[in-house]
Design a protein around this motif. Sequence first.
Motif, mmCIF file in Angstrom:
data_model
loop_
_atom_site.group_PDB
_atom_site.id
_atom_site.type_symbol
_atom_site.label_atom_id
_atom_site.label_comp_id
_atom_site.label_asym_id
_atom_site.label_seq_id
_atom_site.Cartn_x
_atom_site.Cartn_y
_atom_site.Cartn_z
ATOM 1 N N GLU A 108 72.754 44.302 10.374
ATOM 2 C CA GLU A 108 71.603 43.958 9.438
ATOM 3 C C GLU A 108 70.063 44.456 9.627
ATOM 4 O OE1 GLU A 108 69.594 39.800 8.095
ATOM 5 O OE2 GLU A 108 71.403 39.957 9.381
ATOM 6 N N VAL A 109 69.315 44.790 8.783
ATOM 7 C CA VAL A 109 67.924 45.486 9.029
ATOM 8 C C VAL A 109 67.312 44.190 9.172
ATOM 9 C CG1 VAL A 109 65.931 46.386 7.919
ATOM 10 C CG2 VAL A 109 68.437 47.441 7.449
ATOM 11 N N VAL A 132 67.582 47.772 13.273
ATOM 12 C CA VAL A 132 68.921 47.506 12.868
ATOM 13 C C VAL A 132 69.501 46.776 14.027
ATOM 14 C CG1 VAL A 132 71.080 47.964 12.119
ATOM 15 C CG2 VAL A 132 69.177 49.345 11.454
ATOM 16 N N LYS A 133 70.004 45.326 13.801
ATOM 17 C CA LYS A 133 70.767 44.651 14.863
ATOM 18 C C LYS A 133 72.332 44.795 14.356
ATOM 19 C CE LYS A 133 71.335 40.326 16.808
ATOM 20 N NZ LYS A 133 70.932 38.860 17.026
ATOM 21 N N GLU A 182 72.385 45.146 21.136
ATOM 22 C CA GLU A 182 70.698 45.228 21.124
ATOM 23 C C GLU A 182 70.465 46.113 19.824
ATOM 24 O OE1 GLU A 182 68.542 46.523 24.395
ATOM 25 O OE2 GLU A 182 69.939 45.305 25.899
ATOM 26 N N CYS A 183 69.310 45.697 19.454
ATOM 27 C CA CYS A 183 68.731 46.192 18.270
ATOM 28 C C CYS A 183 68.215 47.772 18.433
ATOM 29 C CB CYS A 183 67.578 45.509 17.582
ATOM 30 S SG CYS A 183 67.626 44.196 17.113
ATOM 31 N N PHE A 184 68.217 48.604 17.453
ATOM 32 C CA PHE A 184 67.992 49.833 17.368
ATOM 33 C C PHE A 184 67.103 50.414 16.338
ATOM 34 C CE2 PHE A 184 72.203 49.876 15.917
ATOM 35 C CZ PHE A 184 72.196 50.817 14.793
ATOM 36 N N VAL A 185 66.369 51.589 16.389
ATOM 37 C CA VAL A 185 65.565 52.239 15.134
ATOM 38 C C VAL A 185 66.585 53.016 14.392
ATOM 39 C CG1 VAL A 185 63.554 53.259 14.470
ATOM 40 C CG2 VAL A 185 63.499 51.769 16.378
ATOM 41 N N ALA A 186 66.358 53.206 13.241
ATOM 42 C CA ALA A 186 67.293 53.966 12.430
ATOM 43 C C ALA A 186 66.304 54.625 11.158
ATOM 44 C CB ALA A 186 68.765 53.661 11.857
ATOM 45 N N GLY A 203 66.910 42.460 5.689
ATOM 46 C CA GLY A 203 67.739 41.501 5.308
ATOM 47 C C GLY A 203 69.044 42.290 4.681
ATOM 48 N N ASP A 204 69.066 43.364 4.686
ATOM 49 C CA ASP A 204 70.131 44.156 4.050
ATOM 50 C C ASP A 204 71.202 44.413 4.948
ATOM 51 O OD1 ASP A 204 69.407 44.380 1.413
ATOM 52 O OD2 ASP A 204 68.478 46.689 1.731
ATOM 53 N N THR A 205 72.533 44.337 4.735
ATOM 54 C CA THR A 205 73.723 44.722 5.511
ATOM 55 C C THR A 205 73.677 46.263 5.275
ATOM 56 O OG1 THR A 205 74.311 42.544 5.569
ATOM 57 C CG2 THR A 205 75.862 44.566 6.151
#
Length: 90
Positions: free
Chosen positions: A5-6, A27-28, A39-43, A52-54
């Motif tokens: 999820e963003v 993104v989580k 953990e979250c990461f950047v894409a 909120g988008d998957t």
Amino acid sequence: MIVGEVVGSLWATRKDEKLNGLTFLVVKPHSYDENTSKECFVAADHAGAGIGDTVLVTKGSAARSSMKDQNVPIDAVIVGIVDSLEMNDE
């Protein structure tokens, strides 16, 4: 690939010039069991996603191959927005 999820966006005014013009989102990854915490990461975003988008994310060399210039220094790219996800409850 990863489904996640963003949860945020990232702005960087100073960066490698090869990254100019790219949108970066935080993104989580989805966790499919109670014991796993990711953990979250950047894409980099190639799909026009928003908070909120998957999303569907590819990482590593597969991420770079989705770019016009494969020398861009990234390791994660959002390649799709998920419309629905169906999983077995077992």
